[in-house]
Design a protein around this motif. Structure first.
Motif, PDB file in Angstrom:
ATOM      1  N   GLU A 114      -2.673  -2.941   6.028  1.00  0.00           N
ATOM      2  CA  GLU A 114      -2.406  -4.346   6.304  1.00  0.00           C
ATOM      3  C   GLU A 114      -2.671  -4.720   7.757  1.00  0.00           C
ATOM      4  O   GLU A 114      -2.737  -5.914   8.084  1.00  0.00           O
ATOM      5  N   ALA A 156       3.137   1.319   4.804  1.00  0.00           N
ATOM      6  CA  ALA A 156       3.582  -0.077   4.819  1.00  0.00           C
ATOM      7  C   ALA A 156       4.502  -0.265   6.016  1.00  0.00           C
ATOM      8  O   ALA A 156       5.217   0.656   6.414  1.00  0.00           O
ATOM      9  N   ARG A 162       5.098  -6.131   2.271  1.00  0.00           N
ATOM     10  CA  ARG A 162       3.965  -5.751   1.425  1.00  0.00           C
ATOM     11  C   ARG A 162       4.080  -4.318   0.920  1.00  0.00           C
ATOM     12  O   ARG A 162       3.098  -3.731   0.492  1.00  0.00           O
ATOM     13  N   GLU A 165       2.932  -3.707  -2.657  1.00  0.00           N
ATOM     14  CA  GLU A 165       1.478  -3.884  -2.732  1.00  0.00           C
ATOM     15  C   GLU A 165       0.747  -2.657  -2.185  1.00  0.00           C
ATOM     16  O   GLU A 165      -0.236  -2.189  -2.773  1.00  0.00           O
ATOM     17  N   HIS A 195      12.782  -1.777   0.816  1.00  0.00           N
ATOM     18  CA  HIS A 195      11.556  -1.559   0.059  1.00  0.00           C
ATOM     19  C   HIS A 195      11.792  -0.687  -1.174  1.00  0.00           C
ATOM     20  O   HIS A 195      10.920   0.067  -1.589  1.00  0.00           O
TER      21      HIS A 195
END
Length: 388
Positions: A114, A156, A162, A165, A195
């Motif tokens: 990301e 992440a 995210r 994802e 998370h």
């Protein structure tokens, strides 16, 4: 440590010894000259220095400054020049080359996809570019007589949203160069429990993950990573020392969490130089790795960020050899620990241990035996300070 081979290895032997690296950040290991080149190619104008040697010094001094803001600024510069496919391929290839030249035979290198989307790449394009770079670096290493296998860990960011994802991305590219998942970033205020959906997904998919925990925040971070999230390994985990009491007479008492970590053989991804920079220990002599080794925790030796720490695996072991008097037996112990803890299939781990690691150390030990018989003088590894 007691050892049949009771002589400290030389600097050359440390460099040639097969090593395994589980905790290394791609954006923390760039060559300074590459940063300068990529900045020029992409038009990035915010580098603090444009001379590669001076830039390398700046990164190390910034990491040692004691300022979190300045430390984080270092990654802003490396990530800024890692926004194109060509840049990612180059950085990943050079990473594999550099590790192989340092004697690393297996590495898991992590990065956050990301953080590389600013120039329009998709998450999938980032992963494919990095994987291509690792394969190219492995090929170049073979051409230079070195053997290395590199697997990617997709990270992440703890402060972002995210994680699921990225976990799904890691699962899609499983068996295609990605070997697991990680979360990173500031521990305080961003617990791994934010998370849980990502970790539950990975567990359902029987996939592997490590969690940055116990680097700065302490025992609660470790407990959450293990008991709430189910981490396979602890990224750093150095603060487990807070649950170990050493009495004046030298006797040791483990708390419940420390006992659990040792009994369950939870791997600790220890990064000595980086841990000093972040205040986890005041010196190498005071680093918990010495006690953790003595107590037979599943301790491993790692680099974290080679650029920011001015280090590599050989330098990390040089510090430990100089500080604790470690021998080739100790180096082999740490290396086998790491290989046992890797995120590749059991048979492949076993083959690396039996076909690469043990024969490599046996060859180095045979040199020691030969010198012992012939009484040829050797040069003991210099002190860490002398090594710069």
């Amino acid at each position: 440590m007691t050892s049949e081979y009771n002589e400290r290895p030389t600097t050359d032997q440390i460099r040639r010894a097969p090593k395994v690296l589980l905790h290394d950040h791609l954006d923390g290991g760039l060559r300074p000259a590459t940063i300068v080149d990529l900045a020029r190619e992409t038009g990035y104008q915010n580098l603090p220095e444009t001379d590669p040697e001076k830039l390398g010094i700046w990164f190390r001094e910034a990491a040692d400054s004691g300022s979190l803001e300045r430390y984080l600024e270092t990654f802003a510069h490396t990530c800024a020049v890692m926004q194109t496919r060509a840049a990612l391929v180059r950085v990943a290839a050079e990473c594999a080359e550099d590790l192989a030249a340092d004697g690393v035979v297996y590495a898991e290198v992590r990065y956050a996809p990301e953080q590389h989307l600013e120039a329009g790449l998709t998450l999938e394009e980032v992963v494919e570019a990095v994987n291509e770079g690792f394969r190219e670096g492995e090929r170049r290493a073979r051409e230079n007589g070195h053997r290395i296998r590199v697997g990617a860990l997709l990270t992440a960011m703890r402060h972002a949203a995210r994680a699921l994802e990225i976990a799904e991305l890691a699962n899609r590219y499983r068996d295609l160069g990605v070997v697991g998942f990680d979360i990173a970033g500031a521990e305080a205020g961003y617990p791994p429990t934010r998370h849980l959906d990502a970790f539950e997904y990975l567990k359902r998919e029987n996939n592997h993950f490590t969690i940055h925990a116990g680097e700065a925040f302490g025992l609660p971070s470790i407990w959450q990573a293990l008991q709430w999230c189910g981490a396979d390994r602890l990224g750093h985990g150095v603060r487990i020392i807070d649950d170990i009491q050493v009495a004046e007479d030298g006797s040791v008492r483990l708390g419940r969490l420390a006992s659990y970590v040792r009994d369950k053989r939870i791997p600790l991804e220890l990064c000595p130089t980086s841990n000093l920079q972040t205040g986890a220990a005041a010196s190498y002599a005071e680093h918990p790795i010495g006690l953790l080794r003595r107590l037979h925790f599943r301790a491993t030796v790692n680099t974290d960020n080679r650029l920011m720490s001015g280090t590599d695996m050989s330098r990390e072991f040089e510090h430990l050899v100089s500080t604790f008097g470690y021998t080739l037996d100790d180096m082999q112990w740490f290396t086998v620990n790491a290989m046992k803890s890797a995120f590749i299939p059991f048979g492949e781990r076993l083959a690396m241990i039996n076909d690469v690691i043990k024969p490599g150390y046996a060859e180095l030990k045979s040199e020691w035996l030969f010198r012992s018989v012939t009484q040829v003088p050797t040069t003991v590894c210099d002190t860490a300070a002398d090594q710069g």
